[in-house]
Design a protein around this motif. Structure first.
Motif, PDB file in Angstrom:
ATOM      1  N   TYR A   1       0.800  -1.292  -0.355  1.00 46.21           N
ATOM      2  CA  TYR A   1       0.118   0.061  -0.558  1.00 46.21           C
ATOM      3  C   TYR A   1       0.875   1.072  -0.048  1.00 46.21           C
ATOM      4  O   TYR A   1       0.106   1.963  -0.282  1.00 46.21           O
TER       5      TYR A   1
ATOM      6  N   GLU B   1      -8.875   0.082  -2.645  1.00 51.38           N
ATOM      7  CA  GLU B   1      -8.830   0.625  -1.201  1.00 51.38           C
ATOM      8  C   GLU B   1      -7.895   1.724  -0.514  1.00 51.38           C
ATOM      9  O   GLU B   1      -8.536   2.528   0.672  1.00 51.38           O
TER      10      GLU B   1
ATOM     11  N   PHE C   1     -11.330   3.630  -0.384  1.00 46.30           N
ATOM     12  CA  PHE C   1     -11.812   3.045   1.206  1.00 46.30           C
ATOM     13  C   PHE C   1     -12.278   4.366   2.159  1.00 46.30           C
ATOM     14  O   PHE C   1     -10.628   4.003   2.785  1.00 46.30           O
TER      15      PHE C   1
ATOM     16  N   SER D   1      -9.598   1.610   5.164  1.00 44.81           N
ATOM     17  CA  SER D   1      -8.890   1.263   4.525  1.00 44.81           C
ATOM     18  C   SER D   1      -7.984   1.328   5.753  1.00 44.81           C
ATOM     19  O   SER D   1      -7.181  -0.057   6.045  1.00 44.81           O
ATOM     20  N   TYR D   2      -7.669   2.544   5.641  1.00 48.20           N
ATOM     21  CA  TYR D   2      -6.798   3.186   7.103  1.00 48.20           C
ATOM     22  C   TYR D   2      -6.366   2.641   8.685  1.00 48.20           C
ATOM     23  O   TYR D   2      -5.137   1.049   8.320  1.00 48.20           O
TER      24      TYR D   2
ATOM     25  N   LEU E   1      -6.200  -1.919   7.911  1.00 45.97           N
ATOM     26  CA  LEU E   1      -4.784  -2.058   7.963  1.00 45.97           C
ATOM     27  C   LEU E   1      -4.177  -2.236   8.797  1.00 45.97           C
ATOM     28  O   LEU E   1      -3.497  -3.201   9.679  1.00 45.97           O
TER      29      LEU E   1
END
Length: 360
Positions: free
Chosen positions: A320, A329, A332, A335-336, A339
């Protein structure tokens, strides 16, 4: 504590005696410039006389058949005085040569009317260093002559028994006096070996210390060298005592042989202890290296676990972190945080896995 006189120390050089004829009297030792001093003790069951002199002729007047004379000479560097004594008592020139050669190993030589014995006195000096002193003995019919490198020895107990008529020493002959002197030397071997045992045990504790001193390897090597010095002094003397108790000679009375057998048993005990402590000393370095290796393995295990944990995290961050425009992603909203949760789950999962495998 044995009191020592002051003397100038030099390294012994056996090369002094090279290219010289056999029987040439040349002092080989470290204790130069030591004045020759005689201590004479003349005794029997009823009488006792003791005096100190710097003149060898003062010791020549004691020749009574019913008495035993012990002449102790301190200082070997003055070879002229030693030769004078040897000439009076008709000692072989090779004997005089061995008396002043401090590199001579313990031994016993048998002659028609006397024995010659070489031994090593071991004791710790006040500064903690081991002293290995050369001593020679001549056993004659009614006399014993001892030659030492310098003043001070381990014979104070023998002198006290002679002066105070303790035990049977005053009623026995010169052969029993030699036994008493050898017994005093061997008794001090026990003291030296016990001191070595304490040093080895203390070193073992330091070897397993979480933060050992960097100089510990040098100290272990010094222990090994000291152990070798003790071994070289003790083991040959065991052979000397064994030969002495088996000799069929008029100078050795039958009643003294039993004491010599007991002395030989003591020598065996000292030798066995020396071999045990020698093996322990040799094992100290292996123990230290094993301890260092184990600590290094622990460090490497921690570093490996940390690297293993960060490998998948680095993989995800690498993916990423790429600058591609069309990565779904990235647009989105969650996302963070998702992850971060995945990374946290990976960390916890790997720690649990390592724990179950007993890697932690």
């Amino acid at each position: 504590m044995v009191k020592r006189t002051r003397y100038l120390l030099k390294r012994p050089k056996s090369t002094k005696a090279l290219h010289q004829a056999p029987g040439t009297v040349t002092y080989v030792g470290r204790k130069e410039q030591v004045e020759t001093v005689l201590e004479v003790i003349d005794y029997n069951a009823e009488a006792f006389e003791r005096f100190v002199s710097k003149t060898p002729e003062d010791a020549f007047k004691f020749e009574e058949e019913d008495r035993t004379t012990w002449i102790n000479i301190d200082g070997l560097s003055n070879t002229a005085e030693i030769e004078k004594i040897g000439k009076y008592y008709d000692l072989h020139p090779l004997i005089i040569e061995d008396i002043v050669n401090t590199n001579q190993r313990p031994k016993i030589d048998e002659y028609s009317d006397y024995f010659f014995i070489v031994a090593k006195m071991l004791y710790y000096r006040e500064d903690g260093r081991l002293e290995n002193e050369h001593i020679s003995m001549v056993l004659g019919k009614n006399y014993v002559i001892t030659f030492q490198e310098a003043g001070g020895d381990v014979f104070d107990g023998v002198r006290e028994r002679l002066s105070k008529a303790k035990g049977r020493i005053r009623s026995r002959g010169a052969d029993y006096l030699v036994f008493a002197l050898l017994d005093a030397i061997v008794d001090n071997y026990f003291v030296v070996v016990e001191e070595m045992s304490d040093k080895i045990e203390a070193m073992e504790e330091r070897v397993f210390d979480p933060q050992p001193n960097d100089d510990i390897t040098l100290e272990i090597q010094e222990l090994k060298r000291t152990m070798l010095r003790i071994r070289r002094a003790v083991n040959p003397l065991r052979e000397v005592v064994s030969r002495l108790e088996k000799m069929d000679h008029e100078l050795i009375q039958e009643q003294t042989i039993n004491y010599l057998k007991d002395l030989y048993d003591h020598m065996l005990q000292v030798s066995e202890n020396i071999e045990i402590y020698r093996e322990m000393t040799w094992g100290l370095m292996d123990m230290y290296m094993t301890s260092i290796s184990n600590k290094m393995n622990e460090v490497m295990k921690v570093l490996t676990i940390m690297a293993s944990i960060f490998i998948p995290l680095t993989f995800l961050a690498g993916i990423y972190g790429m600058n591609f425009e069309y990565m779904p992603e990235l647009h989105f909203k969650f996302s963070y945080p998702i992850l971060l949760v995945i990374m946290s789950v990976l960390i916890v999962g790997m720690l649990i896995y390592f724990r179950r495998k007993r890697w932690l």
